[in-house]
Design a protein around this motif. Structure first.
Motif, PDB file in Angstrom:
ATOM      1  N   ILE A  82      35.533   1.455  50.106  1.00 14.21           N
ATOM      2  CA  ILE A  82      35.696   3.254  51.187  1.00 14.21           C
ATOM      3  C   ILE A  82      36.909   3.065  51.551  1.00 14.21           C
ATOM      4  N   LEU A  83      37.976   1.737  51.431  1.00 14.40           N
ATOM      5  CA  LEU A  83      39.132   1.244  52.010  1.00 14.40           C
ATOM      6  C   LEU A  83      39.874   2.757  51.063  1.00 14.40           C
ATOM      7  N   LYS A  84      39.602   2.572  49.629  1.00 10.38           N
ATOM      8  CA  LYS A  84      39.960   2.413  48.714  1.00 10.38           C
ATOM      9  C   LYS A  84      39.904   4.430  48.669  1.00 10.38           C
ATOM     10  N   THR A  85      39.001   5.033  48.736  1.00 12.87           N
ATOM     11  CA  THR A  85      38.282   6.068  48.679  1.00 12.87           C
ATOM     12  C   THR A  85      38.756   6.756  50.458  1.00 12.87           C
ATOM     13  N   ARG A  86      39.319   6.771  51.266  1.00 18.70           N
ATOM     14  CA  ARG A  86      39.163   6.915  52.231  1.00 18.70           C
ATOM     15  C   ARG A  86      40.519   7.052  53.241  1.00 18.70           C
ATOM     16  N   GLN A  87      41.303   6.001  52.050  1.00 23.45           N
ATOM     17  CA  GLN A  87      42.387   5.759  52.715  1.00 23.45           C
ATOM     18  C   GLN A  87      43.575   6.575  53.430  1.00 23.45           C
ATOM     19  N   LYS A  88      43.875   7.284  54.510  1.00 25.20           N
ATOM     20  CA  LYS A  88      44.445   7.695  54.576  1.00 25.20           C
ATOM     21  C   LYS A  88      46.894   7.651  54.234  1.00 25.20           C
ATOM     22  N   GLU A  89      47.232   8.234  54.630  1.00 28.11           N
ATOM     23  CA  GLU A  89      48.187   7.936  53.242  1.00 28.11           C
ATOM     24  C   GLU A  89      49.210   7.272  54.740  1.00 28.11           C
ATOM     25  N   TYR A  90      48.903   7.255  55.755  1.00 27.00           N
ATOM     26  CA  TYR A  90      49.263   6.460  56.429  1.00 27.00           C
ATOM     27  C   TYR A  90      49.500   4.870  57.412  1.00 27.00           C
ATOM     28  N   GLU A 121      40.201   5.205  64.263  1.00 30.58           N
ATOM     29  CA  GLU A 121      39.946   6.397  63.615  1.00 30.58           C
ATOM     30  C   GLU A 121      38.960   5.309  62.286  1.00 30.58           C
ATOM     31  N   PHE A 122      40.192   3.659  62.484  1.00 31.38           N
ATOM     32  CA  PHE A 122      39.966   3.258  60.865  1.00 31.38           C
ATOM     33  C   PHE A 122      38.375   2.844  61.212  1.00 31.38           C
ATOM     34  N   GLU A 123      38.422   2.402  62.441  1.00 26.85           N
ATOM     35  CA  GLU A 123      36.481   1.573  62.665  1.00 26.85           C
ATOM     36  C   GLU A 123      35.536   2.518  62.636  1.00 26.85           C
ATOM     37  N   ALA A 124      35.913   3.863  63.166  1.00 29.02           N
ATOM     38  CA  ALA A 124      34.948   4.921  62.802  1.00 29.02           C
ATOM     39  C   ALA A 124      34.233   5.437  61.660  1.00 29.02           C
ATOM     40  N   ILE A 125      35.272   5.254  60.105  1.00 30.64           N
ATOM     41  CA  ILE A 125      35.126   5.234  58.512  1.00 30.64           C
ATOM     42  C   ILE A 125      34.208   3.965  58.329  1.00 30.64           C
ATOM     43  N   LEU A 126      35.130   2.783  58.368  1.00 30.08           N
ATOM     44  CA  LEU A 126      33.740   1.948  58.074  1.00 30.08           C
ATOM     45  C   LEU A 126      32.030   1.662  59.177  1.00 30.08           C
ATOM     46  N   GLU A 127      32.093   2.057  60.153  1.00 27.04           N
ATOM     47  CA  GLU A 127      31.428   1.844  61.357  1.00 27.04           C
ATOM     48  C   GLU A 127      29.889   3.074  60.437  1.00 27.04           C
ATOM     49  N   GLU A 128      30.719   4.105  60.581  1.00 23.61           N
ATOM     50  CA  GLU A 128      29.407   5.274  59.474  1.00 23.61           C
ATOM     51  C   GLU A 128      28.616   5.170  58.115  1.00 23.61           C
ATOM     52  N   GLU A 129      29.603   3.925  57.818  1.00 23.22           N
ATOM     53  CA  GLU A 129      29.497   4.132  56.377  1.00 23.22           C
ATOM     54  C   GLU A 129      28.440   2.758  56.195  1.00 23.22           C
ATOM     55  N   PHE A 130      27.794   2.590  57.116  1.00 19.96           N
ATOM     56  CA  PHE A 130      27.029   1.260  57.275  1.00 19.96           C
ATOM     57  C   PHE A 130      25.334   2.200  57.687  1.00 19.96           C
ATOM     58  N   ALA A 131      24.461   1.185  57.973  1.00 23.49           N
ATOM     59  CA  ALA A 131      23.096   1.157  58.443  1.00 23.49           C
ATOM     60  C   ALA A 131      23.117  -0.062  60.410  1.00 23.49           C
ATOM     61  N   SER A 132      23.945  -0.636  59.734  1.00 22.85           N
ATOM     62  CA  SER A 132      23.458  -1.743  60.113  1.00 22.85           C
ATOM     63  C   SER A 132      24.351  -1.337  61.729  1.00 22.85           C
ATOM     64  N   LYS A 133      25.002  -2.342  62.658  1.00 25.36           N
ATOM     65  CA  LYS A 133      25.665  -2.487  63.339  1.00 25.36           C
ATOM     66  C   LYS A 133      27.153  -3.075  63.143  1.00 25.36           C
ATOM     67  N   VAL A 134      28.096  -2.690  62.801  1.00 19.15           N
ATOM     68  CA  VAL A 134      29.206  -3.580  62.073  1.00 19.15           C
ATOM     69  C   VAL A 134      30.526  -3.453  64.163  1.00 19.15           C
ATOM     70  N   GLU A 135      31.070  -4.912  62.839  1.00 21.28           N
ATOM     71  CA  GLU A 135      31.997  -4.929  64.912  1.00 21.28           C
ATOM     72  C   GLU A 135      33.443  -5.708  63.821  1.00 21.28           C
ATOM     73  N   ILE A 136      34.377  -4.432  64.094  1.00 19.20           N
ATOM     74  CA  ILE A 136      35.621  -4.772  63.787  1.00 19.20           C
ATOM     75  C   ILE A 136      36.638  -4.955  64.645  1.00 19.20           C
ATOM     76  N   PHE A 137      37.763  -5.933  64.267  1.00 19.40           N
ATOM     77  CA  PHE A 137      38.675  -6.592  64.383  1.00 19.40           C
ATOM     78  C   PHE A 137      39.978  -5.656  63.875  1.00 19.40           C
ATOM     79  N   VAL A 138      40.578  -5.288  64.463  1.00 20.74           N
ATOM     80  CA  VAL A 138      41.804  -5.077  63.829  1.00 20.74           C
ATOM     81  C   VAL A 138      43.393  -5.354  64.559  1.00 20.74           C
ATOM     82  N   HIS A 139      44.160  -5.796  63.247  1.00 27.97           N
ATOM     83  CA  HIS A 139      45.450  -6.652  64.254  1.00 27.97           C
ATOM     84  C   HIS A 139      46.046  -5.797  62.895  1.00 27.97           C
ATOM     85  N   VAL A 140      47.419  -4.908  64.005  1.00 24.83           N
ATOM     86  CA  VAL A 140      48.371  -3.608  63.462  1.00 24.83           C
ATOM     87  C   VAL A 140      49.487  -4.739  63.676  1.00 24.83           C
ATOM     88  N   ASP A 141      50.092  -4.281  62.374  1.00 24.57           N
ATOM     89  CA  ASP A 141      51.273  -4.925  61.874  1.00 24.57           C
ATOM     90  C   ASP A 141      52.628  -3.788  62.134  1.00 24.57           C
TER      91      ASP A 141
END
Length: 332
Positions: A218-226, A265-285
């Motif tokens: 999912i991350l590879k196919t929907r990767q954003k340039e930023y 946006e990053f979280e939404a891309i992962l969430e919409e690909e899974f039918a189950s509930k997805v909880e995402i924690f993103v640490h930004v560098d």
């Protein structure tokens, strides 16, 4: 799948297990067959395991609280593990019972009627088990998946039993009845161990390669340039719920509002690909000058080096707890 739907499915499985257990014991009472008794005893395991699975599905649906900040989903792994252990113990008991009846044989009667009763349980078990497993797989519910597989395993073992009892009926070799029970017991032991082993992996947060590879894809196919870099990717399963951690590298000069928007946006891309509930924690560098060598951002106003390489995100490098340019420099 709603919690009510999961409870409906597990109650269906429980009701079917009780009904089929009674049918199998009726068939054993008519025939006195060791093999049919083995199948009936295994049905007791079905009832016990499905009963606990019913409670675990109910508990896993409860909202998170102060004592369980990640929810109650892992009870489903415990439920599946208990089911595996019960299957294993049933296999051992069946082998012991078969050996006892081999040493002290008893006459067999009404095998034809017994086969009809047991045959009906096989069809019902397989249909219900297949349905429950498929519904469980849609939402990643370990309890429903284990219970569905257990019912299908019961149907498969009943088929073997019917073939064996048929051979006894037409050949007159009563010892085949005991031999089939032993083979049946060994099959149960192997499958029980396999289910318990998978459940233990879930409780210990063992990596599920299927889910991990799906996230990587999912991350590879929907990767954003930023999305300059993603690393330290970790995935945990809490029953039917999925928890994802990762580090995301973004341009250092972006303001907090823009960073916040991209993370959503990053979280939404992962969430919409899974039918189950997805909880995402993103640490930004923030990006570093060395990131310029593989940064895909075309209009970066602070670029210090031209882009010279492209890093292919894989299952191996996304889970590393370091920025990808460090691995690139190491290989050079």
């Amino acid at each position: 799948m709603s919690s009510n739907r999961k409870l409906q499915l597990i109650w269906l499985s429980f009701g079917v297990s009780v009904f089929l257990m009674l049918l199998k014991f009726a068939a054993w009472w008519l025939t006195g067959s060791s093999a049919i008794l083995s199948d009936a005893l295994e049905s007791i395991v079905n009832v016990l395991a499905t009963g606990f699975a019913t409670y675990s599905v109910y508990l896993s649906a409860q909202p998170r609280d102060l004592n369980h900040p990640y929810g109650h989903g892992k009870i489903e792994f415990f439920s599946a593990g208990l089911e595996g252990v019960l299957i294993l113990l049933a296999g051992i008991f069946i082998i012991v019972q078969a050996v006892r009846q081999w040493i002290y044989p008893e006459p067999l009667e009404e095998l034809g009627t017994g086969m009809l009763l047991v045959g009906s349980t096989m069809v019902i078990n397989y249909v219900v088990g297949y349905y429950v497993q498929k519904e469980g797989e849609k939402q990643g519910s370990p309890s429903l998946i284990a219970d569905g597989k257990h019912l299908q395993l019961d149907a498969f073992s009943t088929l073997i039993l019917l073939v064996g009892v048929g051979l006894v009926l037409f050949s007159g070799y009563v010892w085949l009845d005991r031999l089939i029970s032993i083979v049946f017991g060994i099959i149960l032991i192997l499958n029980g161990f396999r289910i318990a082993r998978k459940s233990a992996g879930g409780l210990m947060d063992e990596v599920d390669d299927t889910t991990l590879l799906r996230v990587v894809d999912i991350l590879k196919t929907r990767q954003k340039e930023y999305w300059i870099d993603v690393h330290n990717l970790r995935i945990q399963q809490y029953g039917a719920d999925l928890h994802v951690d990762c580090h995301l590298t973004l341009p250092y000069y972006w303001d907090l509002e823009k960073v916040h928007s991209v993370v959503h946006e990053f979280e939404a891309i992962l969430e919409e690909e899974f039918a189950s509930k997805v909880e995402i924690f993103v640490h930004v560098d923030p990006c570093l000058p060395a990131c310029c060598h593989h940064c895909r951002l075309a209009d970066c106003p602070v670029r210090q080096f031209p882009r010279t390489t492209s890093i292919d995100w894989t299952r191996e490098n996304l889970v590393l707890n370091q920025k990808h340019f460090l691995e690139t420099l190491k290989s050079e």
